[in-house]
Write a protein that holds these residues in place. Structure first.
Motif, mmCIF file in Angstrom:
data_model
loop_
_atom_site.group_PDB
_atom_site.id
_atom_site.type_symbol
_atom_site.label_atom_id
_atom_site.label_comp_id
_atom_site.label_asym_id
_atom_site.label_seq_id
_atom_site.Cartn_x
_atom_site.Cartn_y
_atom_site.Cartn_z
ATOM 1 N N GLU A 112 0.868 -1.148 -0.141
ATOM 2 C CA GLU A 112 -0.033 -0.015 -0.117
ATOM 3 C C GLU A 112 0.916 1.130 0.025
ATOM 4 O O GLU A 112 1.965 1.460 0.663
ATOM 5 N N CYS A 113 0.792 2.217 -0.749
ATOM 6 C CA CYS A 113 1.350 3.435 -1.097
ATOM 7 C C CYS A 113 1.207 4.264 0.070
ATOM 8 O O CYS A 113 0.119 4.664 0.321
ATOM 9 N N GLN A 114 2.195 4.886 0.749
ATOM 10 C CA GLN A 114 1.886 5.837 1.585
ATOM 11 C C GLN A 114 1.766 7.290 1.424
ATOM 12 O O GLN A 114 1.467 8.195 2.013
ATOM 13 N N SER A 115 1.919 7.557 0.106
ATOM 14 C CA SER A 115 1.684 8.707 -0.636
ATOM 15 C C SER A 115 0.525 8.956 -1.273
ATOM 16 O O SER A 115 -0.026 10.135 -1.116
ATOM 17 N N CYS A 116 -0.017 7.994 -1.767
ATOM 18 C CA CYS A 116 -1.387 7.991 -2.620
ATOM 19 C C CYS A 116 -2.412 6.847 -2.352
ATOM 20 O O CYS A 116 -3.560 7.169 -2.581
ATOM 21 N N GLY A 117 -2.163 6.141 -1.384
ATOM 22 C CA GLY A 117 -2.949 5.085 -0.896
ATOM 23 C C GLY A 117 -3.254 3.843 -1.813
ATOM 24 O O GLY A 117 -4.185 3.029 -1.652
ATOM 25 N N TYR B 15 3.865 -9.483 -5.903
ATOM 26 C CA TYR B 15 4.021 -10.414 -6.809
ATOM 27 C C TYR B 15 3.869 -10.194 -8.229
ATOM 28 O O TYR B 15 4.530 -10.940 -9.106
ATOM 29 N N ASP B 16 2.823 -9.292 -8.418
ATOM 30 C CA ASP B 16 2.891 -9.080 -10.145
ATOM 31 C C ASP B 16 3.617 -8.057 -10.370
ATOM 32 O O ASP B 16 4.070 -7.988 -11.852
ATOM 33 N N THR B 17 4.436 -7.077 -9.872
ATOM 34 C CA THR B 17 5.095 -6.073 -10.353
ATOM 35 C C THR B 17 6.624 -6.138 -9.919
ATOM 36 O O THR B 17 7.546 -5.745 -10.711
ATOM 37 N N GLY B 18 6.862 -7.221 -8.902
ATOM 38 C CA GLY B 18 8.306 -7.193 -8.678
ATOM 39 C C GLY B 18 9.067 -5.794 -8.106
ATOM 40 O O GLY B 18 10.294 -5.861 -8.000
ATOM 41 N N SER B 19 8.096 -5.031 -7.705
ATOM 42 C CA SER B 19 8.881 -3.579 -7.087
ATOM 43 C C SER B 19 7.840 -3.154 -5.631
ATOM 44 O O SER B 19 6.801 -3.305 -5.899
ATOM 45 N N VAL B 20 8.787 -2.501 -5.201
ATOM 46 C CA VAL B 20 8.046 -1.687 -3.948
ATOM 47 C C VAL B 20 7.575 -0.546 -4.409
ATOM 48 O O VAL B 20 6.841 0.328 -3.630
ATOM 49 N N ALA B 21 7.809 0.310 -5.679
ATOM 50 C CA ALA B 21 7.489 1.460 -6.022
ATOM 51 C C ALA B 21 5.964 1.324 -6.449
ATOM 52 O O ALA B 21 5.657 0.428 -7.179
ATOM 53 N N CYS B 22 5.145 2.367 -6.121
ATOM 54 C CA CYS B 22 3.984 2.406 -6.561
ATOM 55 C C CYS B 22 3.558 2.776 -7.864
ATOM 56 O O CYS B 22 4.251 3.399 -8.569
ATOM 57 N N PRO B 23 2.654 1.537 -8.399
ATOM 58 C CA PRO B 23 2.656 1.853 -9.857
ATOM 59 C C PRO B 23 1.520 2.974 -10.340
ATOM 60 O O PRO B 23 1.495 3.037 -11.531
ATOM 61 N N GLY B 24 1.089 3.567 -9.310
ATOM 62 C CA GLY B 24 0.160 4.830 -9.647
ATOM 63 C C GLY B 24 0.966 6.133 -9.730
ATOM 64 O O GLY B 24 0.937 6.814 -10.675
ATOM 65 N N CYS B 25 1.771 6.445 -8.581
ATOM 66 C CA CYS B 25 2.500 7.300 -8.538
ATOM 67 C C CYS B 25 3.991 7.522 -8.706
ATOM 68 O O CYS B 25 4.502 8.486 -8.512
ATOM 69 N N GLY B 26 4.388 6.242 -8.390
ATOM 70 C CA GLY B 26 5.881 6.159 -8.461
ATOM 71 C C GLY B 26 6.623 6.179 -7.208
ATOM 72 O O GLY B 26 7.874 5.949 -7.234
ATOM 73 N N SER B 27 5.997 6.414 -5.994
ATOM 74 C CA SER B 27 6.498 6.608 -4.831
ATOM 75 C C SER B 27 7.066 5.232 -4.186
ATOM 76 O O SER B 27 6.656 4.204 -4.737
ATOM 77 N N LEU B 28 8.311 5.383 -3.697
ATOM 78 C CA LEU B 28 9.004 4.271 -2.889
ATOM 79 C C LEU B 28 8.732 3.865 -1.618
ATOM 80 O O LEU B 28 8.835 3.076 -0.978
ATOM 81 N N LYS B 29 7.756 4.980 -0.982
ATOM 82 C CA LYS B 29 7.062 4.970 0.150
ATOM 83 C C LYS B 29 5.942 4.017 0.259
ATOM 84 O O LYS B 29 4.592 4.395 0.179
ATOM 85 N N SER B 30 6.016 2.739 0.682
ATOM 86 C CA SER B 30 4.868 1.765 0.703
ATOM 87 C C SER B 30 5.228 0.675 1.785
ATOM 88 O O SER B 30 6.421 0.626 2.328
ATOM 89 N N VAL B 31 4.254 0.084 2.277
ATOM 90 C CA VAL B 31 4.187 -0.813 3.431
ATOM 91 C C VAL B 31 3.501 -2.197 2.925
ATOM 92 O O VAL B 31 2.795 -2.029 1.985
ATOM 93 N N GLY B 32 4.111 -2.977 3.492
ATOM 94 C CA GLY B 32 3.323 -4.526 3.231
ATOM 95 C C GLY B 32 2.031 -4.647 4.194
ATOM 96 O O GLY B 32 2.017 -4.259 5.288
ATOM 97 N N THR B 33 1.070 -5.068 3.861
ATOM 98 C CA THR B 33 -0.153 -5.041 4.549
ATOM 99 C C THR B 33 -0.633 -6.253 4.681
ATOM 100 O O THR B 33 -1.600 -7.029 5.389
ATOM 101 N N ASP B 34 0.056 -7.488 4.200
ATOM 102 C CA ASP B 34 0.013 -8.961 4.773
ATOM 103 C C ASP B 34 0.151 -9.061 6.384
ATOM 104 O O ASP B 34 1.006 -8.592 6.794
ATOM 105 N N ASP B 35 -0.704 -9.887 6.860
ATOM 106 C CA ASP B 35 -0.306 -10.341 8.352
ATOM 107 C C ASP B 35 0.965 -11.241 8.544
ATOM 108 O O ASP B 35 1.613 -10.888 9.617
ATOM 109 N N THR B 36 1.240 -11.811 7.488
ATOM 110 C CA THR B 36 2.456 -12.573 7.600
ATOM 111 C C THR B 36 3.285 -12.571 6.407
ATOM 112 O O THR B 36 2.634 -12.165 5.129
#
Length: 242
Positions: A8-13, A19-40
């Motif tokens: 989940e992107c911390q910049s735009c939500g 697994y689909d993109t292979g990147s932590v960068a947001c596909p919407g705004c390009g921000s690298l500020k994202s967090v994992g939301t899975d429980d495990t």
């Protein structure tokens, strides 16, 4: 490695799957500020990768273009593809597929071919056939390579099975299956032998290594009864090589 695949992107939500993109960068705004939301965290070794060999195939369709002229570009595409590929995707163990095997063989075959002073027409035709087949997602598993390229088949299988073995090792570390340990270790020993011989192994041994790796993969995915059958089959194949 183990990761949280839902991001989940911390910049735009925006939410997406690593697994689909292979990147932590947001596909919407390009921000690298994202967090994992899975429980495990989940086992994951694969990165989305497409092997596009269409431009190379098109170039070599022209009579005046030679394999050596396309060597660097072809090798770069194959290396990038094999470097990205893994066999655990979002906690699911995948099969050792034909295109990956073919790509590994093609990489070695082209290298051998371009280092030869006077390669034969049969060798050139084999590489062209292998290239076209790999481009469609398959490989020339049932076609015997020319003698000069036999090592490429063995070396490609050793590379592919070695990579698959590493992911199997990670899988069984996470999901212990003691009955598989001896077969897994024996497979690694045979791969090391093939690597030491620079791929100079018999075609039957190369086929057996692939079959054993696939049997181990199937054993990891199936129920206990079916898994035991797969392991017996894998052990029998390895015993035949001894």
């Amino acid at each position: 490695m183990k990761i949280r695949g839902k991001r989940e992107c911390q910049s735009c939500g925006e939410s997406w799957s690593y697994y689909d993109t292979g990147s932590v960068a947001c596909p919407g705004c390009g921000s690298l500020k994202s967090v994992g939301t899975d429980d495990t965290r989940t086992l994951h070794t694969d990165t989305p990768a497409t092997l596009d060999l269409t431009p190379i195939v098109a170039q070599l369709a022209e009579d005046d273009v030679q394999i050596k002229e396309c060597h660097e570009e072809l090798s770069d595409r194959l290396r990038e593809y094999t470097r990205k590929r893994g066999f655990i995707r979002g906690g699911e163990l995948q099969e050792l597929d034909e295109q990956y095997l073919g790509a590994r063989e093609l990489l070695h075959a082209v290298d051998i071919f371009t280092r030869q002073r006077d390669p034969s027409d049969r060798e050139r035709l084999y590489i062209l056939d292998l290239l076209r087949t790999v481009a469609t997602g398959d490989r020339l598993a049932d076609t015997e390579p020319p003698e000069a390229l036999l090592g490429a088949r063995g070396a490609g299988v050793a590379d592919a099975v070695g990579a698959y073995h590493r992911d199997l090792r990670s899988w069984f570390d996470e999901y212990p299956y003691p009955e598989a340990e001896r077969t897994l270790s024996a497979l690694r020993d045979r791969v090391k032998r093939a690597e030491a011989l620079n791929g100079a192994i018999e075609s039957d041994e190369a086929k057996a290594l692939v079959a054993v790796a696939r049997s181990l993969g199937a054993a990891a995915r199936e129920g206990q009864q079916e898994s035991d059958k797969r392991l017996i089959d894998a052990r029998d194949r390895l015993d035949e090589l001894s």
